[in-house]
Structure formats: C-alpha cells, structure tokens
Design a protein around this motif. Structure first.
Motif, PDB file in Angstrom:
ATOM      1  N   LYS A   3       0.771  -1.189   0.081  1.00 46.17           N
ATOM      2  CA  LYS A   3      -0.121  -0.001   0.032  1.00 46.17           C
ATOM      3  C   LYS A   3       1.030   1.038   0.227  1.00 46.17           C
ATOM      4  N   ALA A   4       0.455   2.088  -0.872  1.00 45.13           N
ATOM      5  CA  ALA A   4       1.242   3.586  -0.914  1.00 45.13           C
ATOM      6  C   ALA A   4       1.089   4.247   0.380  1.00 45.13           C
ATOM      7  N   SER A   5       2.124   4.766   0.980  1.00 49.53           N
ATOM      8  CA  SER A   5       1.989   5.383   2.375  1.00 49.53           C
ATOM      9  C   SER A   5       1.566   6.580   1.951  1.00 49.53           C
ATOM     10  N   THR A   8       3.629   9.402  -0.006  1.00 51.14           N
ATOM     11  CA  THR A   8       4.077   9.110  -1.382  1.00 51.14           C
ATOM     12  C   THR A   8       3.385  10.242  -2.289  1.00 51.14           C
ATOM     13  N   LYS A  10       1.373  11.942  -5.217  1.00 49.64           N
ATOM     14  CA  LYS A  10       0.277  11.383  -6.023  1.00 49.64           C
ATOM     15  C   LYS A  10       0.660  11.209  -7.424  1.00 49.64           C
ATOM     16  N   TRP A  11       1.610  11.619  -8.021  1.00 47.42           N
ATOM     17  CA  TRP A  11       1.733  11.396  -9.529  1.00 47.42           C
ATOM     18  C   TRP A  11       2.480   9.971  -9.632  1.00 47.42           C
ATOM     19  N   ARG A  12       3.196   9.443  -8.250  1.00 44.77           N
ATOM     20  CA  ARG A  12       3.858   8.218  -8.695  1.00 44.77           C
ATOM     21  C   ARG A  12       2.808   7.214  -8.451  1.00 44.77           C
ATOM     22  N   ARG A  13       1.320   7.260  -8.121  1.00 48.99           N
ATOM     23  CA  ARG A  13       0.542   6.403  -8.561  1.00 48.99           C
ATOM     24  C   ARG A  13       0.204   6.243  -9.820  1.00 48.99           C
ATOM     25  N   LEU A  14       0.714   7.070 -10.621  1.00 50.41           N
ATOM     26  CA  LEU A  14       0.021   6.792 -12.162  1.00 50.41           C
ATOM     27  C   LEU A  14       1.246   6.185 -12.879  1.00 50.41           C
ATOM     28  N   TRP A  16       2.733   3.378 -13.049  1.00 51.39           N
ATOM     29  CA  TRP A  16       2.880   1.978 -13.639  1.00 51.39           C
ATOM     30  C   TRP A  16       1.672   2.023 -14.722  1.00 51.39           C
TER      31      TRP A  16
END
Ligand code: CMP
Length: 492
Positions: A3-5, A8, A10-14, A16
């Motif tokens: 799970k993203a902490s 982290t 927000k852009w890093r969730r995009l 992958w």
C-alpha cells in the motif's frame, strides 16, 4: 499488496499505468515504421527464440513429469512400502538431479543442435574445480549416499551417538539429506550431524534388530552392604519402575569390585518410541534411589580410613631393645615378658668379626649363645691318621642358638662354631639359663629335641668320614634319655 504510504507523491501512483500504456500504445501507433526499422530478420530471430524457448520448456516439463512419475509410481508405491516409511530425500534428489541433467543434455543436443560430448567434457572440468572447492560438502553427500545404501539406521530409528566413549545424544532419525542426518532428541531439539562425521563416529541403533532396546545403569554400593541385600534393593527398585518393559525382565547383578565399593549393573528394556531412553533412565534412577533411601543404604563415595598409631620402631637397638630382639629367637619366642626381662639381664653381648671362632670343639663350656645378626658355620674334626679333616655339620642363621650341648650336659664342645660373616651373639651363662629353665620345663624339652637332632647330624658326619650310615635318629626315647641327663646335670 504494497500500500502507498500517505507521504508518497500522488503522481507516483500513476507511474505503472502510464508505463503499461506506453508499452502497448507505442507499437500500435508506430507499427509500420517499426517494421521498416527492425526488418523481417529480427522478427524471424524473435520467432526462432520463441521456438527454442518452447522446446527448452518442453524438455524441462518432460523432466518434471518424469520426476513426478518416479515419485508417484517408483518412490511412493514401490520403495516406500519396502522401506516401511518415508523415502530418504537424498535418494529422490539424486535421481531428480540425474533426470534434469539428461533433460539439459536433450536441450543442448535436440534444441540447439550442439555436440553433447563437448558439454559432458566441459562439465567434467567444471565438476573437478567445483569438487575441490566443495570437498567437505561432497564428502557429506557421498557419506549420505553410503548411509542410504548401507542403512545403519533409517528414518524413525532411535539412535545413540557416542564420540570417544562419551554419549553425545539419544534421538530419533528425522531425515538423511544431502549434507546431514537430522536427529530429533526428546527435548525437542533438532541436531544436524554432518554425514561425513556420522560415518566416523560410533552410532548405536537402539531400534535394531528389534524395537525394544536394553539399557544399563551402574550403581556403586559400599563394601559393608552385603551383595545379597544390595541386589534385593536394586531388583525391587527397578521392578517397581513404570514405563520400562516387564518382558524381558529387568535385573541387577554384581558388575565389579572397585576401590569405592561393589559396583552393580541394573539392566532394563524399553521401547524408545513409547518411552524415551532419558525418561527410562530417570524413572529407574529415581525408583532405585528411593528404595535405597527407604532401606537406609547410601551409594558408595570415595573415602579413606585413617588410623592413628604410635610410630613403629624401624630399627631395633642391639643393646637397648634386647627384649624385642629376644622375641625373634626360636628359643625365647614363647617366654613371658618377665622371663624375657630376666633372660635379657643375664646375657652378654659379643660383636664378632668374620672368621672369629666362638666355641672350639673339645673345650669345656658352661654357656650357650643366641645369634642375633650374622651367619655361622658349625664344623667338627673327623677321621683319624691320614684321613683326619674337618667337615661342616651345620650352618646357623639369626634367631638360632648354639653351645647348648655342653651347657646342659657338661660334655666338651661337640663342634667348632665360626663366623662366616661379622656377627652379633648374646651369651647366656649357666646361672642365667637356670633361672628360666627352673620355671619352664617345656623349654628344656625343646632344647633336648634340638640337641638330639644335632647329635644325629654329628654322628652322621662321623660315619660319612668312615663311609657308614647312622642307624639312630632323634626318636622320642633318645630325646627322653637326653632330657633326663640334662635334668640331672643341670639341677642335680
Ligand atoms: P656344644 O657342643 O656346646 O658346642 C658346639 C655347638 O655346635 C653345639 O653345642 C651345638 O650347639 C652346635 N652344633 C652341633 N652340631 C650341630 C649341628 N649339626 N647343627 C647345628 N649346630 C650344631
């Protein structure tokens, strides 16, 4: 899933989803240009690689399937029932490795169409290098194989491991693998003993030839406790113990005699699978200790008896310790303390050199002698005229007496007595002896007996000189006659 902490960005969730989109979108958009850029050759090669991959995977799948088939039909259906339990993993692994090696050979030869002999030759050299580097591991592997073939123990057996006579552990064999034998002890600890080591030490298999094993404990009990009593207590103690087998019956016997006491062994049988050896030892020991306690008997321990006594006189003084020295002389052995004291006061000490003559044959004499130290020779003159010579009739050692013949009978000295070595004698006068003989008639008898024997020897010496035999001997009539003569001469 990770799970993203909350920290982290927000852009890093995009990231992958974008990468995946790029991977699939790029070839779709630029398909024509990719085909012109990459060319048909690359595509052919790619297809070739895919074909090789499938063929390789097919070989590996075949190997996998063969291993599984071996597992199901060979190991589990054939081997396991005959071994009566689990199949050692080591054997399975060795066979699986061989199958995989064959599959690799198949891949090299069948898929890539390369010469297989080269591969085996290369693998030989590589094997040599690896072998040298992993000597101990390889020795473990081969020891493991030897254990599996020789089968000194199998999985589920109870074994006892000794090193140089010391019992290391008792446990159940859980597994024999590439490197080690795993032994589970009753304290629930798994011991890994390297296979090469277990091949060099003494292993007692407690489950062979039958599951029941005999155990022995030693008890040392003091000498003061009779063996009958000790055995009664020990036998009762071991018989009263729960958990050990009733048949074969436990028993106690004498093992050996030690400096501490009598050592007894107590033998009992148990099935290690049902009742572990350590529990058995505990049960037997505590039961026997309880029986010994109730009987009031303790086990033997190291002890030493200390007696306190006066320091012994290690060297008697010829002058001061006359009485003690007299006690060692044949004649005076049986005298009382008072008599010894009287005699010792009426003695004269003579220190004589080697060769000194103490009494001369034919002379008159009114004293006798006790030899304390030294060695004397007794000889007398025999024969007449040209045949005249001296002959030895006896030898006198410490504790013996001489000169008694003349003293008691009034006759001249019957022989000459001379020192072979320097000697010490006590001289007893007529008066001194009379004091003792008056109260001790049995002493006169003892002396008379000696005189009679010596007379026979003297007579024999005389006859020897004339080559004749003596008829007489020291029988009781001669001794009695002599005794009468002694009495009449001595006491009148
Ligand atoms: P007596 O005769 O007084 O003196 C010489 C001594 O020699 C004699 O007593 C004995 O005590 C001793 N004598 C004589 N014959 C023997 C013999 N055969 N063995 C030992 N002593 C002897």
């Amino acid at each position: 899933m990770v799970k993203a902490s909350p920290n982290t960005p927000k852009w890093r969730r995009l990231l992958w989803p974008l990468i995946v989109l790029a991977v699939f979108l790029t070839p779709t958009l630029y398909w024509d240009s990719i085909l012109t850029e990459v060319g048909t050759e690359v595509i052919t090669q790619t297809i070739q690689i895919i074909r090789y991959s499938f063929a390789t995977l097919a070989w590996l799948s075949i190997a996998w399937l063969v291993i599984r088939l071996l597992d199901v039909f060979f190991w589990e259906m054939l081997v396991a029932p005959s071994l009566g339990g689990k199949v050692p993993r080591l054997l399975k692994d060795v066979l699986a490795a061989i199958v995989f090696l064959l599959a690799i050979t198949g891949i090299v030869g069948g898929v890539f169409e390369l010469p297989v002999t080269g591969l085996w030759a290369t693998s030989g050299v590589v094997g040599l290098v690896v072998g040298l580097a992993l000597q101990s591991m390889i020795s473990d592997v081969f020891s493991g194989i030897a254990i599996n073939i020789d089968r000194p123990y199998i999985i589920g057996d109870w074994i006892q491991v000794h090193v140089r006579g010391i019992d290391l552990m008792i446990g159940c064999v859980e597994e024999v693998n590439w490197r080690s034998t795993k032994i589970l002890t009753k304290d629930n600890v798994m011991h890994m003993v390297p296979n090469h080591l277990i091949n060099q030490i003494v292993v007692t298999n407690l489950s062979r030839p039958q599951l029941n094993s005999r155990f022995e404990l030693l008890f040392c009990i003091d000498f003061s406790v009779s063996s009958e009593r000790a055995l009664r207590i020990l036998n009762a103690g071991v018989l009263a113990c729960d958990g050990i087998l009733k048949e074969p019956a436990p028993k106690a016997r004498v093992n050996q005699i030690t400096s501490r006491g009598v050592e007894y062994y107590v033998r009992y049988w148990l099935n290690p699978k049902q009742f572990s050896p350590s529990k058995g030892r505990h049960a037997v020991c505590s039961s026997i200790l309880n029986h010994l306690h109730q009987a009031g008997v303790t086990l033997a321990y190291h002890k030493q008896d200390v007696f306190i006594a006066n320091m012994p006189n290690r060297q008697l003084d010829i002058e001061i310790d006359r009485i003690q020295l007299l006690r060692r002389v044949d004649l005076a052995k049986h005298l009382t303390e008072d008599e010894l004291a009287t005699l010792s006061q009426n003695m004269k000490r003579h220190d004589l050199d080697k060769g000194s003559v103490i009494v001369n044959e034919g002379e008159q004499g009114d004293s006798m002698y006790l030899l304390v130290e030294g060695l004397l020779s007794v000889y007398r003159a025999v024969g007449e005229g040209d045949g005249y010579h001296t002959t030895r009739v006896g030898k006198l050692g410490p504790g013996q007496y001489f000169g008694e013949m003349s003293l008691l009978t009034g006759e001249p000295r019957s022989a000459t007595v001379q020192c072979i070595t320097s000697s010490v004698v006590y001289e007893i006068s007529h008066g001194g002896l009379k004091k003792i003989l008056g109260s001790r008639p049995e002493l006169a008898e003892a002396i008379a007996l000696t005189v009679a024997k010596r007379r026979v020897d003297l007579a024999q010496a005389e006859k020897n000189a004339n080559h004749q035999n003596v008829d007489g001997h020291s029988d009781s009539s001669v001794t009695n006659d002599l005794l009468n003569r002694i009495r009449s001469f001595f006491f009148g």
